[in-house]
Design a protein around this motif. Structure first.
Motif, PDB file in Angstrom:
ATOM      1  N   THR A  53       3.147  -0.318   3.199  1.00 14.09           N
ATOM      2  CA  THR A  53       2.670   0.599   2.167  1.00 14.09           C
ATOM      3  C   THR A  53       1.159   0.480   2.027  1.00 14.09           C
ATOM      4  O   THR A  53       0.438   1.476   1.969  1.00 14.09           O
ATOM      5  CB  THR A  53       3.352   0.267   0.819  1.00 14.09           C
ATOM      6  OG1 THR A  53       4.745   0.203   1.027  1.00 14.09           O
ATOM      7  CG2 THR A  53       3.036   1.314  -0.218  1.00 14.09           C
ATOM      8  N   ARG A  54       0.684  -0.767   2.016  1.00  8.30           N
ATOM      9  CA  ARG A  54      -0.777  -0.973   1.891  1.00  8.30           C
ATOM     10  C   ARG A  54      -1.515  -0.440   3.121  1.00  8.30           C
ATOM     11  O   ARG A  54      -2.591   0.124   2.992  1.00  8.30           O
ATOM     12  CB  ARG A  54      -1.075  -2.448   1.673  1.00  8.30           C
ATOM     13  CG  ARG A  54      -0.671  -2.920   0.277  1.00  8.30           C
ATOM     14  CD  ARG A  54      -0.740  -4.423   0.158  1.00  8.30           C
ATOM     15  NE  ARG A  54      -2.094  -4.945   0.293  1.00  8.30           N
ATOM     16  CZ  ARG A  54      -2.374  -6.223   0.532  1.00  8.30           C
ATOM     17  NH1 ARG A  54      -1.411  -7.104   0.670  1.00  8.30           N
ATOM     18  NH2 ARG A  54      -3.627  -6.618   0.644  1.00  8.30           N
ATOM     19  N   GLY A  79      -2.479   3.046   2.987  1.00  6.65           N
ATOM     20  CA  GLY A  79      -3.409   3.446   1.938  1.00  6.65           C
ATOM     21  C   GLY A  79      -2.746   3.767   0.611  1.00  6.65           C
ATOM     22  O   GLY A  79      -3.303   4.504  -0.201  1.00  6.65           O
ATOM     23  N   VAL A  80      -1.548   3.220   0.393  1.00 14.60           N
ATOM     24  CA  VAL A  80      -0.854   3.468  -0.868  1.00 14.60           C
ATOM     25  C   VAL A  80      -0.667   2.131  -1.577  1.00 14.60           C
ATOM     26  O   VAL A  80      -0.342   1.125  -0.948  1.00 14.60           O
ATOM     27  CB  VAL A  80       0.512   4.140  -0.613  1.00 14.60           C
ATOM     28  CG1 VAL A  80       1.306   4.269  -1.907  1.00 14.60           C
ATOM     29  CG2 VAL A  80       0.307   5.500   0.030  1.00 14.60           C
ATOM     30  N   ASP A  81      -0.909   2.133  -2.885  1.00 17.34           N
ATOM     31  CA  ASP A  81      -0.783   0.911  -3.661  1.00 17.34           C
ATOM     32  C   ASP A  81       0.700   0.651  -3.955  1.00 17.34           C
ATOM     33  O   ASP A  81       1.336   1.431  -4.648  1.00 17.34           O
ATOM     34  CB  ASP A  81      -1.558   1.077  -4.972  1.00 17.34           C
ATOM     35  CG  ASP A  81      -1.566  -0.192  -5.793  1.00 17.34           C
ATOM     36  OD1 ASP A  81      -1.005  -1.193  -5.318  1.00 17.34           O
ATOM     37  OD2 ASP A  81      -2.124  -0.170  -6.906  1.00 17.34           O
ATOM     38  N   GLU A  95       1.829   0.864  -7.515  1.00 17.72           N
ATOM     39  CA  GLU A  95       2.020   2.206  -8.059  1.00 17.72           C
ATOM     40  C   GLU A  95       3.281   2.874  -7.498  1.00 17.72           C
ATOM     41  O   GLU A  95       4.025   3.525  -8.226  1.00 17.72           O
ATOM     42  CB  GLU A  95       0.777   3.044  -7.720  1.00 17.72           C
ATOM     43  CG  GLU A  95       0.878   4.485  -8.169  1.00 17.72           C
ATOM     44  CD  GLU A  95      -0.297   5.303  -7.647  1.00 17.72           C
ATOM     45  OE1 GLU A  95      -1.401   4.729  -7.486  1.00 17.72           O
ATOM     46  OE2 GLU A  95      -0.117   6.504  -7.394  1.00 17.72           O
ATOM     47  N   PHE A  96       3.518   2.688  -6.206  1.00 20.82           N
ATOM     48  CA  PHE A  96       4.610   3.407  -5.539  1.00 20.82           C
ATOM     49  C   PHE A  96       5.976   2.740  -5.747  1.00 20.82           C
ATOM     50  O   PHE A  96       6.988   3.412  -5.890  1.00 20.82           O
ATOM     51  CB  PHE A  96       4.291   3.518  -4.047  1.00 20.82           C
ATOM     52  CG  PHE A  96       5.342   4.241  -3.242  1.00 20.82           C
ATOM     53  CD1 PHE A  96       5.757   5.515  -3.584  1.00 20.82           C
ATOM     54  CD2 PHE A  96       5.915   3.634  -2.136  1.00 20.82           C
ATOM     55  CE1 PHE A  96       6.722   6.176  -2.835  1.00 20.82           C
ATOM     56  CE2 PHE A  96       6.872   4.293  -1.380  1.00 20.82           C
ATOM     57  CZ  PHE A  96       7.277   5.571  -1.743  1.00 20.82           C
TER      58      PHE A  96
END
Ligand SMILES: Nc1ncnc2c1ncn2[C@@H]1O[C@H](COP(=O)(O)OP(=O)(O)OP(=O)(O)O)[C@@H](O)[C@H]1O
Ligand SMILES: [Mg+2]
Lengths: 239, 254
Positions: free
Chosen positions: B124-125, B128-130, B133-134
């Motif tokens: 996920t990281r 580029g996604v936190d 949050e996700f």
């Protein structure tokens, strides 16, 4: 252009990377070789900012990334595709949803455009019609191809692959190696892969880098590797 | 001893930082509403049937036992009040929280733990996604929403269980029972129950997500961290319940 200089990393006093210097021009495909436990994965994790070095710099297209905050890195990583050894697909999403994920997150594209792009990539990885399957229903090789499509779909400038061929039979290995090379050249991205599979690395890479004891022992084409007099390289090639 | 203390403090720091991170994400509005609804649905479905079954049974047992006690003191007509107050003030919040920890809480930890050991959280990281949050915030928020709803369900079903026993076995007239129940419950009872539920939901969401997020050690690790999470939730609920009960009685009166 990726520039690594003086990269050092130790875990609890065990030195893993001991001053790595590496320059990779855009569009080149590089294989990092070395025996198990030499720090190939650790090197890749630094290149995507999942590990912070003890010393040294990494710049990608002139942007220094070792000092970035996690929030800045999250944004920066959109330019980088990363292929995990196990694929690391979301098991609660279908194949198509997995591949679409980076686009849904970051690209301002309409659902129809995303779907078209996903179909195009399903075609590229030769998995037409498997879009509705869940990762648990796929073989190891299929998972890796899907993961590769997910890493490549947003057109990253850099592709990092950790052991793309490990755990696959020779035919599947050749498939995925060929796919990495084709996609990299087609999309024009700088690719770094780690491997202990010499044959496939020769096939895929423009250039080979051999790590031993935390340092680069040789960096060059396969001819240079074959002609090397370094005892470790000789032993590694003959193993 | 000294190393143990240092470990304990680093660990505690990490746990608190996790909560701060999670709340920070929510405060900054980094909330994915669609994911929250998916989680509400998943957690609700997981726990609804078992919460209803246990609540019905405890309401019924409560009525049987209070009948014995009340008949001994010649106050049979108080069964309804006793059942209602016990459920709303104490039993429904605590029972539901415990059942929810073992079902939905364990489910959250096991899911996140599996993702963690399969590098899905790291992946996920890399995209580029936190992950906070996700993956984390939606589960935590869903927990804060689902648990209070389940508690209301538990109260209603529990009171129904009590009513059934009182009417069929103790011969209390049905309308009298209902009237007594509504008479007995004051706002303060209902809301003191909900103060507890709020804290229970926070603790369960926090512990379950934290344990799942930091799971390591393959499939064995998933098993170990999940049982740890459930045990820790139980302790957190029981201990905080004691403190909260005392605090509510002290500051809110009776
Ligand atoms: N997070 C970590 N904490 C402590 N030590 C680590 C960590 N990650 C890696 N190491 C150590 O660093 C060394 C290099 O590990 P790495 O995974 O990079 O090897 P590798 O070259 O990728 O091996 P393989 O070919 O088996 O994948 C190993 O000795 C490992 O124990
Ligand atoms: Mg590795």
């Amino acid at each position: 252009m990726i520039c690594v200089s003086g990269l050092k990393k130790a875990f609890h006093g065990q030195v893993v990377l001991d001053g790595i210097d590496l320059q990779i021009p855009s569009g080149e495909v590089v294989a990092v070789l070395g025996s198990s436990g030499t720090g190939k994965s650790v090197l890749l994790l630094h290149l995507i900012g999942l590990m912070a070095p003890d010393a040294g710099q990494i710049t990608i297209d002139g942007v220094e990334m070792t000092t970035m905050s996690e929030r800045a890195l999250l944004k920066f990583r959109r330019n980088i595709g990363y292929l995990f050894q196990e694929g690391a697909l979301y098991d609660f999403l279908t194949v198509a949803e997995n591949i679409a994920f980076p686009l849904k997150e970051h690209a301002r594209m309409r659902p129809a455009a995303i779907k078209a792009k996903v179909d195009e990539f399903l075609d590229l990885i030769d998995m037409n019609g498997a879009g509705e399957k869940y990762p648990a229903e796929l073989s190891g090789g299929m998972k890796k191809r899907v993961a590769l499509a997910r890493a490549m779909i947003s057109g990253p400038k850099v592709l990092l692959c950790d052991e793309p061929t490990s755990g696959l039979d020779p035919i599947r290995s050749r498939d995925i190696s060929g796919l990495i090379r084709d996609l990299s050249k087609k999309l024009g991205c700088t690719t770094i892969m780690t491997s202990h599979d010499i044959e496939h690395s020769f096939m895929v890479a423009d250039r080979l880098v051999v790590l031993n004891n935390g340092r680069i022992v040789i960096d060059g084409t396969k001819e240079a590797l074959r002609g090397s007099a370094d005892p470790f390289v000789r032993e590694f090639l003959n193993s | 001893m000294f190393i143990g203390l240092k470990n304990f403090i680093t660990h505690l720091g990490r746990i608190i930082l996790f909560l701060v991170d999670m709340l920070g994400c929510i405060v900054r509005g980094r909330v994915r509403v669609g994911e929250v609804f998916k989680q509400i649905y998943a957690q609700g479905i997981q726990s609804l049937a078992i919460v209803m079954a246990t609540s019905f049974a405890s309401g019924a047992v409560l009525a049987m036992q209070s009948r014995v006690a009340m008949e001994r003191f010649g106050a049979k007509e108080l069964i309804a009040s006793l059942v209602a107050l016990s459920l709303v003030r104490e039993l429904s919040p605590v029972f539901t929280a415990l059942v929810f920890s073992g079902k939905s809480g364990a489910g959250m930890t096991a899911e996140l733990g599996t993702m963690s050991v399969n590098s899905q959280i790291l992946a996920t990281r890399t995209m580029g996604v936190d992950p906070m949050e996700f993956l984390i915030v939606p589960r935590f928020l869903a927990c804060m929403i689902v648990l209070p709803i389940l508690v209301v369900v538990s109260e209603v079903v529990g009171i129904f269980g009590g009513w059934l026993i009182a009417v069929t076995e103790a011969g209390v007239p049905s309308s009298y029972y209902i009237h007594q129940t509504l008479d007995a419950i004051r706002y303060v009872d209902f809301f003191s129950g909900f103060v507890k539920v709020f804290f229970f939901a926070l603790l369960i969401g926090w512990v379950s997500c934290y344990k799942g997020f930091y799971t390591s050690g393959g499939s064995m690790g998933v098993g170990r961290f999940t049982t740890q999470a459930v045990a820790n939730c139980y302790i957190a609920v029981i201990v905080s319940n004691t403190i909260l009960t005392k605090a509510i009685l002290t500051f809110w009166g009776n």
